[in-house]
Structures are given as structure tokens and as C-alpha cells.
Scaffold this active site. Sequence first.
Site, PDB file in Angstrom:
ATOM      1  N   HIS A  44       0.835  -1.212   0.000  1.00 51.90           N
ATOM      2  CA  HIS A  44       0.000   0.000   0.000  1.00 51.90           C
ATOM      3  C   HIS A  44       0.869   1.261   0.000  1.00 51.90           C
ATOM      4  CE1 HIS A  44      -3.968  -1.852   0.174  1.00 51.90           C
ATOM      5  NE2 HIS A  44      -3.404  -2.781   0.919  1.00 51.90           N
ATOM      6  N   GLY A 138      -4.674 -12.631  -4.457  1.00 57.94           N
ATOM      7  CA  GLY A 138      -3.777 -11.501  -4.186  1.00 57.94           C
ATOM      8  C   GLY A 138      -2.445 -11.650  -4.894  1.00 57.94           C
ATOM      9  N   ASP A 196       1.752  -4.000  -9.516  1.00 59.76           N
ATOM     10  CA  ASP A 196       1.551  -5.341 -10.078  1.00 59.76           C
ATOM     11  C   ASP A 196       1.996  -5.394 -11.540  1.00 59.76           C
ATOM     12  OD1 ASP A 196       0.313  -5.475  -7.646  1.00 59.76           O
ATOM     13  OD2 ASP A 196      -1.723  -5.449  -8.461  1.00 59.76           O
TER      14      ASP A 196
END
Length: 405
Positions: A44, A138, A196
Site C-alpha cells: 500500500h 492476491g 503489479d
Amino acid sequence: MIVNEAWSLDEGANRVSDLFEKSFGYSPHAIHSAPGRVNVIGEHTDYNGGYALPMALPHRTFAAVGKRDDRVVRLISAQETGIREVNLDEVGTYDSDNPVEGWPAYVVGVAWALEQQGKPKMPGMDVAIDSCVPFGAGLSSSAALECAVAVAWDAFMAEEDGWYALIASDKGRSELVEACISAENDIAGAPTGGMDQAASLRCEEGSVILLDSKDSSIRHIPFDLEAVGLELLVIDTRAPHQLADGQYAERRATCEASAKKLGVKYLADLEPDADLSELSENERKRTRHVITEIARTLKFAELLEGGELTGERLAELGQLMTESHESLRVDYEVTVPELDVAVSTALENGAIGARMTGGGFGGSAIALVSVDKVDQVIDAVKARFEEHGFNEPHFLHAKPSAPAN
Ligand code: GLA
């Protein structure tokens, strides 16, 4: 016990090739693939202008493609029956009257985004997809899909006069990353950062990347765990994802509001000892996670680059991972009981460090374990999950692997 093995490149290629021929009645023109990722540390932080340290998994999404001479995209996935169809001239953003429904958004969204960047108009495409990246774990199955098709669109573009393959350079790959992020944010409507896609397109075999989200620069850092008898074990908790999208967007909005209050563009611009007193309790907790997580990530990278992964250095790396999990649990509040139990059980059974990875609210945890303790950790996590009445966990052996191609 279920261990999700990665397919070999040949196996993946054969699967999508067969599916393509069966569905479209001709042989594909090309096969591309892109990996899922695990983030070793730095969670995050990407949408806060901070650092992350992901690596590409050996698990990949495969795309067999055929170029068409119109603007139609026909899509088939091994995970569902039936062919879907989208016209590239009718792609609307997620909040328009004409949004693209479901997973095709990740495919046509990339073509749409490349055209927005000023790249040539894309031809239509027939595409067959299959993947050994577990869904909802995830591990960035959606980025793997975007990046596999980004490489396909790139190959089509490269056939145009005056254009060349973007995948040939890291700069070109970064442009593909931007297109994939836009596909996800603008067409699929998921407000994720860019870690990602950077991992899937820009990592290299045998290393992690230290990604600086402020300027999208990367540094490759060797991560050869095997050489020192270690393994990065992925524990896919298979916990039901609850409210994941709304919660992610809410965390991001809180960070942006906090940055605004404190007069900085990104939370990453704050000094480690910044005065947070004008923030609400909630904003302060989220901000504290971001600041401390960035510091942990930089420290982790420094340790990795500083010498052999043994002794004190290794213990410190493990400690940073475990502290990252605590911060995500207490300050950022994105863990679930399954993730906490996976981490504590791994640690009790000899893991050097452990933490959740990815967005949280379910998904996967990772544990840094010496090879001779991997089975013990797996058995213990499995048993503990059973006691708690959780879903049966799955496991993956993570080795830093090759990028999209
Ligand atoms: C998801 C998002 C990433 C990143 C992580 C949390 O994986 O797609 O952009 O924000 O969560 O680190």
C-alpha cells in the site's frame, strides 16, 4: 496438501493453442504470457508515491492470439464456456454509458489505453486465455492478464510502419505498464496503483525490483534464496474476499486526503518524523503505516544489497517482514483472521519472517523459510486452518521469474 505448481512455458502454450484452435478454427499467430507477482515488502505504498519490492512468480497467464482485419475482439477463457465479443470502437470507461462487462475489460482496456497514448489504432484480435495464477489470491492474476495481452498488442503495433516493439526496452515496457494501469483504473474501474503491472512487465529472473512509484524507476536486486537454502513460501489462504474493492478505494482516499491536509503531493513526501497531529486518528494510523512501510522497504533493499543472506542480516530481513505485517494489521487494518493465523503459525514453526502480500482482505501470505522447514510450516498452517474452520489453504513455491513476453 495442495501445492499449486507453475506450468512450464510449453504446457501453457499448448493449452491456449488448443483452446484457440478449437474455438476459432485456425492456428494462433502468436503466444504470449505474463507472470503473477508476490510483493516481498512495501505494501500500500505504490499509490502513495513510495517504494515496493515485488518479484515475478513462475505462475503465468497465457494468451494465444490471432490478428483480425476489423476492430472486433473475440475472447475465450478456459475458465468459462462461450466466446465473448467486444468492438474496439465501442469501449467506454467504467463510469460511462458503455462500460465493458467482466474480464474482457482487462483485454480491450489495454488496446484502448495504448490508443489514448497516441499509439496506432489497434486491429481486432481473437484471443484464448488460460492461467495457472490462482484467481482472487492476491497474486495479481488481473495484471498477468493485462500484461500478457499488452505484449500481444505491442507485437501487432510493431508490425506497423515506423513502430517498433516496446518490450525490447525497459522504457518501452514502462509505457506498456502505464497502459495496463489505465486499463485497470479507467476501463475495469479498479483504483489500484502500478506495482503489479511493473512487476509483471519489468522484473527479471532471479531478482526483485525496488520500484520507486514516484518516478516509476526500478532497480534490480538479486534475490537468490535457493543459494542460501531458503524459500519464499506463498500461503494462499483462500479466504473469501469481502468488500475488497470498496475497502481498497477507501484506504486510498484516506491517504490522499491525509496528504492534502499535510500539504504534500504524496504521503511518501513526508519526513519520517513528520507532525501528524492535525490528522484524525484514522488518518494518522494509515499515514503511519505508509511512512514506516517505506522505511522498512528501503532498509530491506539495503540489507539485500549489503551481503550474504545469513546470520544477523537474515534475521533482520525476517523481522522487517513481520513488522510490515503488524503494521498492516494494526495501522492499515487490511488483514483478515486467515492472514494473521497463516503468519503467526509460520513464525511459530520456524519461519524467519512472514507477512501478508498484496492488497489484503483475504489473498495470500508469504513466509521466508529455510528449505528444511518448509514442510513443517505447510503442515502446521494446514492443521491450524482446519482447527479454525477456515477454507483449506493452498501453497505455492515462489521463485523470482521472467517477465511478460
Ligand atoms: C494491490 C494493488 C497494488 C498495490 C497493492 C498493495 O495489489 O493492485 O497496486 O496497491 O494492492 O500494496
